[in-house]
Design an enzyme around this catalytic site. Structure first.
Site, PDB file in Angstrom:
ATOM      1  N   ASP A   1      59.009  27.790  29.093  1.00 33.46           N
ATOM      2  CA  ASP A   1      60.082  27.198  28.268  1.00 33.46           C
ATOM      3  C   ASP A   1      59.512  25.953  27.592  1.00 33.46           C
ATOM      4  O   ASP A   1      58.399  25.534  27.890  1.00 33.46           O
ATOM      5  CB  ASP A   1      61.289  26.825  29.147  1.00 33.46           C
ATOM      6  CG  ASP A   1      60.917  25.833  30.230  1.00 33.46           C
ATOM      7  OD1 ASP A   1      60.590  26.274  31.344  1.00 33.46           O
ATOM      8  OD2 ASP A   1      60.900  24.614  29.954  1.00 33.46           O
TER       9      ASP A   1
ATOM     10  N   GLU B   1      56.586  33.671  41.953  1.00 30.39           N
ATOM     11  CA  GLU B   1      55.260  33.263  41.476  1.00 30.39           C
ATOM     12  C   GLU B   1      54.124  33.824  42.333  1.00 30.39           C
ATOM     13  O   GLU B   1      52.985  33.829  41.900  1.00 30.39           O
ATOM     14  CB  GLU B   1      55.179  31.733  41.395  1.00 30.39           C
ATOM     15  CG  GLU B   1      55.969  31.189  40.215  1.00 30.39           C
ATOM     16  CD  GLU B   1      56.087  29.671  40.200  1.00 30.39           C
ATOM     17  OE1 GLU B   1      56.025  29.085  39.114  1.00 30.39           O
ATOM     18  OE2 GLU B   1      56.262  29.066  41.281  1.00 30.39           O
TER      19      GLU B   1
HETATM   20  N1  ADE Z   1      58.632  24.351  35.170  1.00 28.55           N
HETATM   21  C1  ADE Z   1      58.871  25.232  34.187  1.00 28.55           C
HETATM   22  N2  ADE Z   1      59.659  24.701  33.247  1.00 28.55           N
HETATM   23  C2  ADE Z   1      59.942  23.448  33.646  1.00 28.55           C
HETATM   24  C3  ADE Z   1      60.736  22.405  33.105  1.00 28.55           C
HETATM   25  N3  ADE Z   1      61.387  22.560  31.952  1.00 28.55           N
HETATM   26  N4  ADE Z   1      60.820  21.243  33.805  1.00 28.55           N
HETATM   27  C4  ADE Z   1      60.167  21.096  34.964  1.00 28.55           C
HETATM   28  N5  ADE Z   1      59.416  22.057  35.532  1.00 28.55           N
HETATM   29  C5  ADE Z   1      59.307  23.223  34.875  1.00 28.55           C
END
Ligand code: ADE
Length: 236
Positions: free
Chosen positions: A196, A12
């Protein structure tokens, strides 16, 4: 003036670091702090490692040891709001900790006595970020980000968090950085790009998109710094 830019993972911050010709590396407490300059502005770039504890530690060191006067966080998030798709930009209006639970004592989820469920991020930086989004022609939405020490990848947990906190996205660090900044009266800003949708494919999507996404967030953060300087929101 000195500002900090935090990511949770090496991936990141790497694309952002590449935008600067040189840096001075300071190793402290298990983290690597990269000191860079942009004109008269001193910037410290660091990845905290994942989760609330490491994010709290890193943010505290940035403020107490390095004397940073603003924290910008750049990273990825899971979407809770069905309008958010992979690759979309979200800035936190306010953040909360979804895994705090003392409901047994009659409190709301996320509530800690002498604190509050939600902490608001800095309005002025958000406003500048929106102008950057316009300039770069990226659409950006503002929303509530819920933080907890879990990577969420199932519908039950996802909808529990979404419904309890009216949250739009979730991550594992923002709520911790917010607590540190609020208590030490430091402005903070959170940019997250959706990696996601916190469902059963979350881990696969996360791995597939992380590198592409972090390049986009680095470009945005670099522009944000330039714009903050131009709009004199940074005291340099
Ligand atoms: N950061 C990116 N995706 C995530 C997720 N599904 N749960 C927690 N933190 C995240």
């Amino acid at each position: 003036m000195k500002i900090a830019i935090i990511g949770a993972m090496r991936e990141e911050i790497e694309p952002l670091l590449e935008k600067f010709d040189k840096y001075n590396l300071v190793e402290y407490g298990g983290n690597k702090y990269y000191e860079v300059r942009y004109g008269n502005l001193e910037i410290i770039i660091v990845y905290s490692k994942i989760g609330k504890v490491f994010a709290t530690f890193t943010a505290t060191i940035l403020l107490e040891k390095f004397r940073c006067e603003m924290i910008l966080f750049s990273g990825v998030a899971g979407a809770l709001n069905s309008k958010l798709k992979i690759g979309d930009f979200v800035i936190a209006s306010k953040v909360c900790q979804h895994d705090v639970d003392i409901t047994k004592f009659g409190h709301d989820y996320g509530y800690i006595p002498e604190s509050s469920v939600y902490i608001e991020s800095d309005k002025q930086i958000r406003c500048v970020a929106k102008s950057v989004a316009e300039k770069l022609d990226v659409s950006i939405s503002e929303g509530i980000i819920a933080t907890g020490d879990q990577f969420v990848g199932d519908d039950e947990m996802k909808y529990f968090i979404k419904n309890n906190f009216c949250a739009d996205a979730l991550d594992m660090e923002s709520g911790a950085v917010a607590v540190v900044c609020k208590n030490l009266d430091i402005p903070f800003f959170i940019l997250r790009i959706i990696s996601d949708t916190a469902n059963k494919d979350a881990d696969i999507n996360f791995q597939e998109f992380i590198n592409e996404i972090t390049k986009k967030s680095a470009a945005f953060m670099f522009e944000l710094i330039k714009e903050l300087i131009k709009k004199q929101k940074l005291n340099i």
